[in-house]
Motif scaffolding. Structure first.
Motif, PDB file in Angstrom:
ATOM      1  N   UNK A   1       0.817  -1.192  -0.035  1.00 10.86           N
ATOM      2  CA  UNK A   1       0.001   0.071  -0.071  1.00 10.86           C
ATOM      3  C   UNK A   1       0.785   1.301   0.010  1.00 10.86           C
ATOM      4  N   UNK A   2       1.989   1.148   0.846  1.00 12.29           N
ATOM      5  CA  UNK A   2       2.840   2.278   0.933  1.00 12.29           C
ATOM      6  C   UNK A   2       4.166   2.318  -0.149  1.00 12.29           C
ATOM      7  N   UNK A   3       3.915   1.515  -1.191  1.00 16.95           N
ATOM      8  CA  UNK A   3       5.129   1.382  -2.034  1.00 16.95           C
ATOM      9  C   UNK A   3       4.964   2.294  -3.094  1.00 16.95           C
ATOM     10  N   UNK A   4       6.393   3.380  -2.960  1.00 14.22           N
ATOM     11  CA  UNK A   4       6.480   4.707  -3.781  1.00 14.22           C
ATOM     12  C   UNK A   4       6.173   4.387  -5.198  1.00 14.22           C
ATOM     13  N   UNK A   5       6.294   2.981  -5.796  1.00 15.04           N
ATOM     14  CA  UNK A   5       6.322   2.620  -7.069  1.00 15.04           C
ATOM     15  C   UNK A   5       4.990   1.998  -7.460  1.00 15.04           C
ATOM     16  N   UNK A   6       4.081   2.102  -6.681  1.00 17.80           N
ATOM     17  CA  UNK A   6       2.700   1.526  -6.806  1.00 17.80           C
ATOM     18  C   UNK A   6       2.142   1.798  -8.106  1.00 17.80           C
ATOM     19  N   UNK A   7       1.769   3.086  -8.419  1.00 19.92           N
ATOM     20  CA  UNK A   7       1.360   3.571  -9.619  1.00 19.92           C
ATOM     21  C   UNK A   7      -0.124   3.374  -9.825  1.00 19.92           C
ATOM     22  N   UNK A   8      -0.457   2.077  -9.757  1.00 21.26           N
ATOM     23  CA  UNK A   8      -1.933   1.763  -9.957  1.00 21.26           C
ATOM     24  C   UNK A   8      -2.499   0.771  -8.917  1.00 21.26           C
ATOM     25  N   UNK A   9      -3.896   0.791  -9.083  1.00 19.67           N
ATOM     26  CA  UNK A   9      -4.494  -0.312  -8.125  1.00 19.67           C
ATOM     27  C   UNK A   9      -5.786  -0.924  -9.144  1.00 19.67           C
ATOM     28  N   UNK A  10      -6.177  -2.040  -8.990  1.00 16.86           N
ATOM     29  CA  UNK A  10      -7.733  -2.316  -9.294  1.00 16.86           C
ATOM     30  C   UNK A  10      -8.204  -3.169  -7.890  1.00 16.86           C
ATOM     31  N   UNK A  11      -9.453  -3.165  -7.962  1.00 19.05           N
ATOM     32  CA  UNK A  11     -10.253  -3.693  -6.931  1.00 19.05           C
ATOM     33  C   UNK A  11     -11.506  -4.512  -7.029  1.00 19.05           C
ATOM     34  N   UNK A  12     -11.456  -5.500  -6.307  1.00 15.03           N
ATOM     35  CA  UNK A  12     -12.830  -6.525  -6.356  1.00 15.03           C
ATOM     36  C   UNK A  12     -13.044  -6.929  -5.274  1.00 15.03           C
ATOM     37  N   UNK A  13     -14.556  -7.053  -5.064  1.00 13.15           N
ATOM     38  CA  UNK A  13     -15.163  -7.497  -3.869  1.00 13.15           C
ATOM     39  C   UNK A  13     -16.391  -8.232  -4.339  1.00 13.15           C
ATOM     40  N   UNK A  14     -16.581  -9.296  -3.478  1.00 15.90           N
ATOM     41  CA  UNK A  14     -17.884 -10.172  -3.755  1.00 15.90           C
ATOM     42  C   UNK A  14     -18.412 -10.490  -2.344  1.00 15.90           C
ATOM     43  N   UNK A  15     -19.574 -10.263  -2.002  1.00 11.84           N
ATOM     44  CA  UNK A  15     -20.204 -10.247  -0.693  1.00 11.84           C
ATOM     45  C   UNK A  15     -21.468 -10.571  -0.879  1.00 11.84           C
ATOM     46  N   UNK A  16     -22.102 -11.680  -0.384  1.00 17.19           N
ATOM     47  CA  UNK A  16     -23.584 -12.306  -0.548  1.00 17.19           C
ATOM     48  C   UNK A  16     -23.957 -13.139   0.720  1.00 17.19           C
ATOM     49  N   UNK A  17     -25.203 -12.932   0.877  1.00 14.56           N
ATOM     50  CA  UNK A  17     -25.816 -13.948   2.002  1.00 14.56           C
ATOM     51  C   UNK A  17     -26.555 -15.160   1.321  1.00 14.56           C
ATOM     52  N   UNK A  18     -25.893 -16.412   1.366  1.00 12.30           N
ATOM     53  CA  UNK A  18     -26.065 -17.488   0.749  1.00 12.30           C
ATOM     54  C   UNK A  18     -27.675 -18.157   1.215  1.00 12.30           C
ATOM     55  N   UNK A  19     -28.064 -19.182   0.497  1.00 14.68           N
ATOM     56  CA  UNK A  19     -29.340 -19.501   0.647  1.00 14.68           C
ATOM     57  C   UNK A  19     -29.556 -20.003   2.102  1.00 14.68           C
ATOM     58  N   UNK A  20     -28.588 -20.529   2.646  1.00 14.60           N
ATOM     59  CA  UNK A  20     -28.836 -21.261   4.110  1.00 14.60           C
ATOM     60  C   UNK A  20     -28.496 -20.166   5.164  1.00 14.60           C
TER      61      UNK A  20
END
Length: 363
Positions: A209-228
């Motif tokens: 996160x604090x890498x001076x050379x990071x340059x870019x990010x992409x982000x994904x998240x998956x959250x759900x209440x399942x049938x049970x």
């Protein structure tokens, strides 16, 4: 009691840990002796970057620290999860859904505010790599685990998701009816503090996160209440190997220290290791950065004339962002107090160097 398997930040090596979930409350409920407690998720091991050609330095504006507010989450777990998406995920059917652009924009803004606290340049968002992060998050949510090397027989396995898993910070990877709800700001705080990382003295998430050379990010998240009624949630923030590469920034500070300056309390924990990396070469991650030597370093942390106990010191030249880092524990830290950190005896380009900086944990 049920044990849940998950992995840590991606890095030189990847491993897993067991998190026990038992005890306490559903949405808005309080814990009782007979009610299981909310399961709190933890991050996974950090990925190691593949060597890439050194980018051409370009000037970068000095960032301005703008700390976005962190509102307390409200509503049921299901409602808060559903609000993340413009098209809902279906984990059993291996559909990740469509994460709202506002969620990704929020992650980017908060990360850049954190980086500005360290006088690091802002990063941009790589939409071209969204699918890697998204599919990685889907696999972790579907399997209730975190790993940077998912096996091909995993539910919802894809090569795209596997690539994302190997190049991202991971969080979550649990399936439980008592899973606590985390905001993106809480995920960023967890990656920064590293207090649940059982790898000895490993602060790899933070270093990415604090890498001076990071340059870019992409982000994904998956959250759900399942049938049970079980909840599943996982997030992936891609931090290396981007489409089109990245451009090395200009105007970097001489070091990256955590914490540094006036630092928000929600991004720090008294149990967290402090850390320090030298930026000896501002044009690339490697080079002189990989040769910084902390073997003769001494550390003093003081409140005025009162020195605090420093322990658990370790250092390395591994490739979590900048390939040099010293990390250490400090006993007795309190909010609202200004501390001075002095690190002597650091060898940089063959010469001994000393560094001094201050920090204060603020509300």
């Amino acid at each position: 009691m049920r044990n849940f398997r998950l992995s840590w930040i991606f890095g030189v090596s990847s491993l897993s840990l067991l998190l026990g979930g038992c005890g306490g409350g559903g949405d808005g409920g309080s814990s009782t002796a007979n009610t299981p407690a909310a399961v709190v998720v933890t991050p996974a091991t950090a990925p190691a970057p593949s060597p890439t050609p050194s980018p051409t330095p370009q000037p970068t504006p000095t960032p301005v620290a703008a700390d976005p507010a962190s509102p307390a989450p409200t509503g049921s777990w299901a409602a808060r999860a559903a609000a993340l998406f413009t098209s809902q995920p279906d984990v059993p059917d291996c559909r990740a859904g469509v994460l709202a652009d506002s969620v990704r924009a929020d992650v980017l803004a908060r990360l850049n505010a954190i980086r500005a606290l360290h006088h690091l340049p802002a990063v941009t968002y790589s939409s071209a790599d969204d699918e890697q992060a998204t599919q990685a998050a889907l696999m972790m949510a579907a399997n209730g685990q975190l790993t940077h090397t998912p096996p091909a027989d995993w539910k919802c396995y894809t090569d795209t998701g596997s690539t994302g898993a190997g190049t991202s910070n991971l969080y979550g990877g649990l399936i439980s009816p008592y899973l606590a709800y985390y905001t993106e700001d809480m995920y960023l705080g967890g990656w920064l503090t590293e207090t649940t990382n059982l790898v000895a003295n490993n602060v790899g998430h933070r270093r990415w996160m604090l890498d001076p050379f990071l340059g870019k990010i992409s982000y994904g998240r998956v959250a759900q209440v399942l049938a049970d009624g079980s909840r599943t949630d996982a997030a992936a923030m891609k931090v290396v190997s981007f489409t089109g590469g990245v451009t090395a920034p200009g105007g970097l500070p001489p070091y990256v220290a955590y914490p540094y300056g006036d630092y928000p309390a929600r991004y720090f924990d008294p149990a967290a290791l402090l850390s320090f990396s030298v930026i000896a070469d501002a044009t690339r991650r490697g080079g002189a950065n990989a040769q910084v030597d902390f073997s003769k370093a001494t550390i003093r942390v003081a409140n005025g004339d009162t020195a605090l106990t420093v322990s658990n010191i370790s250092f390395d030249n591994t490739g979590y962002g900048v390939p040099n880092n010293i990390q250490f524990a400090v006993a007795g830290l309190a909010n609202g107090v200004t501390y001075t950190v002095t690190i002597d005896g650091v060898t940089v380009r063959g010469q001994p160097q000393s560094y001094s900086y201050t920090f204060r944990i603020v509300p």
